[in-house]
Design a protein around this motif. Structure first.
Motif, mmCIF file in Angstrom:
data_model
loop_
_atom_site.group_PDB
_atom_site.id
_atom_site.type_symbol
_atom_site.label_atom_id
_atom_site.label_comp_id
_atom_site.label_asym_id
_atom_site.label_seq_id
_atom_site.Cartn_x
_atom_site.Cartn_y
_atom_site.Cartn_z
ATOM 1 N N UNK A 69 8.818 -1.246 4.138
ATOM 2 C CA UNK A 69 7.751 -1.926 4.887
ATOM 3 C C UNK A 69 7.819 -3.444 4.735
ATOM 4 N N UNK A 70 8.794 -3.941 3.966
ATOM 5 C CA UNK A 70 8.926 -5.372 3.725
ATOM 6 C C UNK A 70 9.984 -5.977 4.649
ATOM 7 N N UNK A 71 9.750 -7.220 5.056
ATOM 8 C CA UNK A 71 10.793 -7.999 5.726
ATOM 9 C C UNK A 71 11.338 -8.988 4.700
ATOM 10 N N UNK A 123 8.612 6.528 -9.140
ATOM 11 C CA UNK A 123 8.836 7.201 -7.854
ATOM 12 C C UNK A 123 8.289 6.389 -6.684
ATOM 13 N N UNK A 124 7.392 5.433 -6.962
ATOM 14 C CA UNK A 124 6.881 4.558 -5.900
ATOM 15 C C UNK A 124 7.923 3.524 -5.467
ATOM 16 N N UNK A 125 8.880 3.236 -6.358
ATOM 17 C CA UNK A 125 9.896 2.218 -6.067
ATOM 18 C C UNK A 125 10.965 2.811 -5.162
ATOM 19 N N UNK A 126 11.252 2.142 -4.056
ATOM 20 C CA UNK A 126 12.226 2.647 -3.093
ATOM 21 C C UNK A 126 13.427 1.721 -2.907
ATOM 22 N N UNK A 127 13.410 0.530 -3.515
ATOM 23 C CA UNK A 127 14.474 -0.443 -3.273
ATOM 24 C C UNK A 127 14.617 -1.355 -4.497
ATOM 25 N N UNK A 128 15.839 -1.864 -4.714
ATOM 26 C CA UNK A 128 16.091 -2.883 -5.728
ATOM 27 C C UNK A 128 16.787 -4.061 -5.056
ATOM 28 N N UNK A 129 16.234 -5.254 -5.231
ATOM 29 C CA UNK A 129 16.875 -6.488 -4.760
ATOM 30 C C UNK A 129 17.474 -7.194 -5.978
ATOM 31 N N UNK A 134 0.813 -1.218 0.000
ATOM 32 C CA UNK A 134 0.000 0.000 0.000
ATOM 33 C C UNK A 134 0.844 1.263 0.000
ATOM 34 N N UNK A 135 2.010 1.219 0.648
ATOM 35 C CA UNK A 135 2.797 2.444 0.759
ATOM 36 C C UNK A 135 4.271 2.254 0.438
ATOM 37 N N UNK A 186 5.083 -9.203 3.735
ATOM 38 C CA UNK A 186 4.365 -7.936 3.898
ATOM 39 C C UNK A 186 3.087 -8.245 4.659
ATOM 40 N N UNK A 187 3.017 -7.807 5.900
ATOM 41 C CA UNK A 187 1.882 -8.170 6.736
ATOM 42 C C UNK A 187 1.877 -9.669 6.980
ATOM 43 N N UNK A 188 0.792 -10.318 6.606
ATOM 44 C CA UNK A 188 0.669 -11.767 6.786
ATOM 45 C C UNK A 188 0.976 -12.541 5.511
ATOM 46 N N UNK A 189 1.397 -11.846 4.459
ATOM 47 C CA UNK A 189 1.591 -12.477 3.156
ATOM 48 C C UNK A 189 3.065 -12.765 2.916
ATOM 49 N N UNK A 190 3.359 -13.988 2.471
ATOM 50 C CA UNK A 190 4.726 -14.393 2.152
ATOM 51 C C UNK A 190 4.838 -14.596 0.645
#
Length: 267
Positions: free
Chosen positions: A115-117, A48-54, A21-22, A137-141
């Motif tokens: 916001x991701x683990x 601009x919504x993208x904040x990270x690259x893995x 969501x954010x 993300x939240x309860x979703x893997x």
């Protein structure tokens, strides 16, 4: 709710978009920046919504745009130290990742990425290093496993945790062996550090999935040694042999090699 788009999946270029969501991130950056920007515009999205690259590993089809994209958008790039070193050496990466944008990950060590683990885990392949990513993300893997030489216990464990899974179904063995590739390349592909074939992909899913697995996407199909419908039918048949019915027990899709998929909503 998460949103997932494959921007390209195969030897021509790999890049995957995951949005909460954010927050949003990219996994791999092997698609040209100009094409990537067009895909974003076509879907009404903004980079601009993208904040990270893995980054999974340092083969060109996964990293060729990473420096340009990272530096232009000021995005941190997460990879193992060995993969970052491989990016520096790879002549296909014209613009390297700036030192202040490099972030180092270690297999098995979770880290907070916005916001991701995110937990990287080792995936056997003949690159200098290679990881898959479990993203919570939240309860979703959400889990992505690409360029897989063979299925390890760690990979099996991550498949078992996933609600949504992207996994390689690179080739059909018969097509590969009867095809035009030289023998040394065929040997490399079927080795334990090469690529996962359709049957082994199906076995990996069937043997390790749990009831909470909702959707599987087959990725990184070979243009010469596979076909989307063949990959789907093979994996579906393997799953059926285990009593797992596509469309009932889980959804199954094949990612396009050179085109975006459309938006998948993950609940």
């Amino acid at each position: 709710m998460l949103k997932f788009i494959s921007m390209g999946s195969g030897s021509s270029g790999n890049c995957y978009y995951l949005e909460s969501e954010d927050d949003a991130l990219l996994i791999d950056a092997g698609v040209g920046v100009r094409g990537l920007k067009k895909h974003f515009r076509d879907y009404g999205l903004s980079l601009s919504r993208v904040h990270h690259i893995l980054i999974t590993h340092d083969h060109a089809d996964h990293i060729k745009s990473v420096g340009s994209l990272s530096n232009d958008q000021h995005l941190p790039v997460y990879a193992t130290r060995i993969v970052h070193e491989g990016i520096d050496r790879n002549y296909c990466v014209a613009k390297k990742v700036a030192a202040d944008l490099r972030r180092y990950v270690e297999p098995g060590v979770p880290l907070q990425v916005g916001t991701f683990v995110v937990t990287p885990f080792t995936v056997p392949h003949d690159s200098s290093d290679n990881v898959g990513y479990e993203i919570v993300a939240g309860d979703v893997v959400f889990c992505i496993i690409t360029d897989v030489g063979h299925v390890t216990d760690e990979i099996a464990f991550r498949i078992g945790r996933a609600h949504y899974l992207v996994i390689e179904a690179n080739h059909d063995v018969e097509m590969l062996m009867n095809g035009p590739y030289p023998q040394h390349l065929k040997t490399r592909i079927v080795s334990g550090s090469g690529h996962l074939n359709n049957n082994l992909c199906g076995e990996a899913i069937a043997n390790n999935m749990r009831e909470h697995l909702r959707h599987v996407w087959l990725c990184h199909l070979s243009e010469e040694n596979n076909h989307p419908e063949l990959a789907r039918k093979t994996v579906e048949a393997v799953l059926r042999s285990y009593g797992i019915i596509v469309g009932k027990d889980l959804q199954l899709d094949v990612l396009k090699r050179t085109m975006p998929t459309g938006i998948f909503e993950l609940e």
